[in-house]
Design a protein around this motif. Structure first.
Motif, mmCIF file in Angstrom:
data_model
loop_
_atom_site.group_PDB
_atom_site.id
_atom_site.type_symbol
_atom_site.label_atom_id
_atom_site.label_comp_id
_atom_site.label_asym_id
_atom_site.label_seq_id
_atom_site.Cartn_x
_atom_site.Cartn_y
_atom_site.Cartn_z
ATOM 1 N N THR A 178 0.811 -1.216 0.000
ATOM 2 C CA THR A 178 0.000 0.000 0.000
ATOM 3 C C THR A 178 0.843 1.264 0.000
ATOM 4 O OG1 THR A 178 -0.246 -0.414 2.400
ATOM 5 C CG2 THR A 178 -2.103 -0.954 0.991
ATOM 6 N N LEU A 179 2.170 1.145 -0.002
ATOM 7 C CA LEU A 179 3.028 2.303 -0.208
ATOM 8 C C LEU A 179 3.271 2.547 -1.695
ATOM 9 C CD1 LEU A 179 5.737 1.786 2.580
ATOM 10 C CD2 LEU A 179 3.736 3.285 2.642
ATOM 11 N N GLY A 180 2.756 1.630 -2.526
ATOM 12 C CA GLY A 180 2.926 1.766 -3.966
ATOM 13 C C GLY A 180 4.098 0.997 -4.535
ATOM 14 N N ASN A 181 4.757 0.183 -3.693
ATOM 15 C CA ASN A 181 5.895 -0.600 -4.173
ATOM 16 C C ASN A 181 5.433 -1.823 -4.949
ATOM 17 O OD1 ASN A 181 8.196 0.842 -2.794
ATOM 18 N ND2 ASN A 181 6.934 0.347 -1.019
ATOM 19 N N GLU A 182 6.120 -2.117 -6.032
ATOM 20 C CA GLU A 182 5.902 -3.333 -6.822
ATOM 21 C C GLU A 182 7.283 -3.831 -7.218
ATOM 22 O OE1 GLU A 182 3.662 -4.843 -10.900
ATOM 23 O OE2 GLU A 182 2.942 -3.044 -9.860
#
Length: 293
Positions: free
Chosen positions: A78-82
């Motif tokens: 949910t921090l936007g890391n992929e």
């Protein structure tokens, strides 16, 4: 007198569509230093119809450490890391006051045969940081301190030991060390350790005080400063531990805290889906319902 205080056998545990070997917590030893949870994933071979899929799920009060030997996992949060996790790399995610992540076989591998093997580890946060903002770090295999002494190879996966420091941003005094040996060697490494220490035998075995120990066992030392043993040829072990916390830690599902009320609030927030969402993912792991005792 033996320095081994406790022997923990790997136990099967179901994490959804995947079976793992549960090592910590254990009823007689809930934590070793700040380490509160260790799962040994695999080794397992999956065909073109099988994949590793851990749906979005929440954490509080801990850092997760994912360390693969084989295979690949796509991490989303949910921090936007992929980020794709590959063997030898360290995925270090700190939940703090709350984070949600998923772990899946990458898309390019989903229709082919693949292997999966690794460690999933939780490290409890110190009390004053349990409600910190969540963070995420991915460390490449070439960034992890590694060295060799004769036939013995060392890797400092996280923390500090042997006068070296890993760049993994840990939040309390701790260590996780990989040791591999191609020949039988006697090692005395207690002077490099501190606090509590556990030794996990991944493959091969060790000998200590005329006793032999095999793979899939954790040995917990009575005194980390007296850590001396003989590692057998073609063996891989992990030594982990550090300074224990003065307060008790509670663990309930994916939540860890020194305050039970924070865990209950996190459970309620997950029931009501008040945690942040991972962009592009709508599925999630529901809060388990345990039978009443």
């Amino acid at each position: 007198m033996s320095n081994i205080n406790l022997i923990i056998e790997e136990r099967a545990a179901d994490i959804g569509n995947f079976m793992v070997g549960r090592l910590l917590p254990f009823r007689q030893k809930r934590m070793v230093g700040p380490f509160i949870y260790i799962d040994h994933m695999g080794p397992v071979k999956m065909n073109e119809r099988q994949n590793f899929d851990v749906l979005p799920h929440p954490h509080i009060g801990l850092s997760t450490l994912t360390f693969l030997f084989e295979g690949s996992i796509m991490h989303r949060d949910t921090l936007g890391n992929e980020v794709e996790i590959k063997p030898g790399e360290v995925n270090w995610m700190t939940a703090g006051k709350g984070i949600v992540h998923s772990e899946r076989t990458p898309e390019y591998l989903r229709h082919s045969e693949k292997n999966m093997h690794g460690l999933q580890i939780w490290v409890a946060l110190p009390k004053h940081l349990e409600q910190m903002n969540p963070e995420f770090f991915h460390i490449g295999s070439n960034e992890i301190p590694s060295w060799k002494e004769g036939d013995v190879e060392f890797k400092l996966v996280a923390g500090e030991a042997f006068g070296r420091k890993s760049i993994v941003p840990v939040y309390s005094p701790m260590f996780m060390i990989e040791i591999k040996s191609s020949s039988k060697q006697t090692l005395n490494i207690g002077q490099h350790l501190f606090g509590e220490a556990g030794l996990y035998i991944m493959e091969g075995g060790i000998e200590s005080d005329c006793n032999a120990y095999e793979s899939k066992q954790i040995l917990v030392a009575k005194n980390s400063s007296l850590c001396e043993f003989t590692i057998l040829e073609n063996s891989t072990i992990y030594i982990f531990g550090g300074e224990p916390y003065p307060e008790e830690r509670f663990i309930d599902w994916n939540f860890v805290s020194s305050d039970r009320e924070l865990i209950e609030q996190a459970k309620q927030n997950w029931r009501e889906q008040k945690f942040d969402k991972i962009e592009g993912e709508s599925e999630f792991v529901p809060l388990p319902i345990y039978p009443k005792k």
